[in-house]
Motif scaffolding. Sequence first.
Motif, short mmCIF file in Angstrom:
data_model
loop_
_atom_site.label_atom_id
_atom_site.label_comp_id
_atom_site.label_asym_id
_atom_site.label_seq_id
_atom_site.Cartn_x
_atom_site.Cartn_y
_atom_site.Cartn_z
N TRP A 80 1.04 -1.44 0.32
CA TRP A 80 0.07 0.14 0.05
C TRP A 80 1.16 1.37 0.20
O TRP A 80 0.73 2.40 -0.69
N LEU A 81 1.90 1.62 1.02
CA LEU A 81 2.52 2.22 0.91
C LEU A 81 3.84 2.89 -0.38
O LEU A 81 3.52 3.66 -1.26
N SER A 82 4.41 1.51 -1.12
CA SER A 82 4.61 1.52 -2.75
C SER A 82 2.90 2.20 -3.79
O SER A 82 3.73 2.71 -4.65
N ARG A 83 2.13 1.99 -3.45
CA ARG A 83 0.99 2.34 -3.77
C ARG A 83 0.79 3.76 -3.76
O ARG A 83 -0.15 4.47 -4.80
N ILE A 84 0.68 4.71 -2.62
CA ILE A 84 0.25 5.69 -3.01
C ILE A 84 1.12 6.71 -3.00
O ILE A 84 1.09 8.23 -2.60
N ARG A 85 1.92 6.64 -4.17
CA ARG A 85 3.09 8.01 -4.61
C ARG A 85 2.81 8.87 -5.22
O ARG A 85 3.17 10.00 -5.28
N ASN A 86 0.69 8.49 -5.82
CA ASN A 86 0.44 9.99 -5.92
C ASN A 86 -0.25 11.00 -5.01
O ASN A 86 -1.23 12.28 -5.36
N TYR A 87 0.04 10.38 -3.73
CA TYR A 87 -0.97 10.99 -2.50
C TYR A 87 -0.78 12.44 -2.40
O TYR A 87 1.22 12.52 -2.63
N PRO A 88 -0.75 13.41 -1.06
CA PRO A 88 -0.07 14.65 -1.32
C PRO A 88 1.57 14.38 -0.31
O PRO A 88 1.27 13.28 0.60
N TRP A 89 2.70 14.98 -1.05
CA TRP A 89 3.74 14.37 -0.16
C TRP A 89 3.73 14.18 1.69
O TRP A 89 3.57 13.88 2.43
N PRO A 90 3.15 14.83 2.13
CA PRO A 90 2.31 15.06 3.94
C PRO A 90 2.43 13.56 3.90
O PRO A 90 2.54 13.81 4.91
N VAL A 91 1.38 13.48 3.05
CA VAL A 91 0.67 12.08 3.56
C VAL A 91 1.64 11.09 2.95
O VAL A 91 1.82 10.00 4.36
N ARG A 92 2.64 10.56 1.77
CA ARG A 92 3.30 9.85 2.61
C ARG A 92 4.49 9.98 3.23
O ARG A 92 4.60 8.65 3.17
N ARG A 93 4.98 10.89 4.23
CA ARG A 93 5.34 11.49 4.78
C ARG A 93 5.48 10.45 5.58
O ARG A 93 5.75 10.13 6.48
N ALA A 94 4.40 11.04 6.30
CA ALA A 94 3.41 10.32 7.32
C ALA A 94 3.54 9.10 7.58
O ALA A 94 3.82 8.08 8.35
N VAL A 95 2.53 8.67 6.39
CA VAL A 95 2.54 7.47 6.45
C VAL A 95 3.55 6.82 6.53
O VAL A 95 3.90 5.72 7.18
N GLY A 96 4.49 6.44 5.44
CA GLY A 96 5.82 6.00 5.08
C GLY A 96 6.47 6.27 6.80
O GLY A 96 6.90 4.28 6.87
N GLY A 97 6.23 7.01 7.23
CA GLY A 97 7.09 6.58 9.23
C GLY A 97 6.95 6.26 9.98
O GLY A 97 7.15 5.57 10.41
N LEU A 98 5.24 6.05 9.59
CA LEU A 98 4.52 5.26 10.28
C LEU A 98 4.34 3.34 10.27
O LEU A 98 5.11 3.06 11.38
#
Length: 124
Positions: A80-98
């Motif tokens: 799922w993390l690999s597929r959210i590349r189109n989401y806004p950067w702050p969302v990707r960064r927060a989710v990826g960090g978590l």
Amino acid sequence: PKPEVLLPLSSVSCARPRQVWFTPNIASLSAWALGSRWWGLRPAHLTYFSPLTLGRLLDETGFAVRQMRSYGRIFTYGYWLSRIRNYPWPVRRAVGGLVHGLGLEDKILYIDTRDSVEVIAARR
């Protein structure tokens, strides 16, 4: 969409009185937020539906909707993390960090983003 979109289904629906359709929901929040980057916009899709337009089209072509709902998908967090590349950067960064911070990459996730529709309908 015009009722002609479902004409090819007429012969199938005679043999099978109940039909099940799965389609992206063009009226979903993610479709609106991601615009042209939304996963549901694909060259193979000739017509896009919202629950309202799909229900109307089925009604106009002689089907009665028995059930309409969104449905989710099952992924690992890493996928799922690999597929959210189109989401806004702050969302990707927060989710990826978590995900990375908690070591969840290989854990299973069920997610329903409400951007897909499943419809069960029957010939009237």
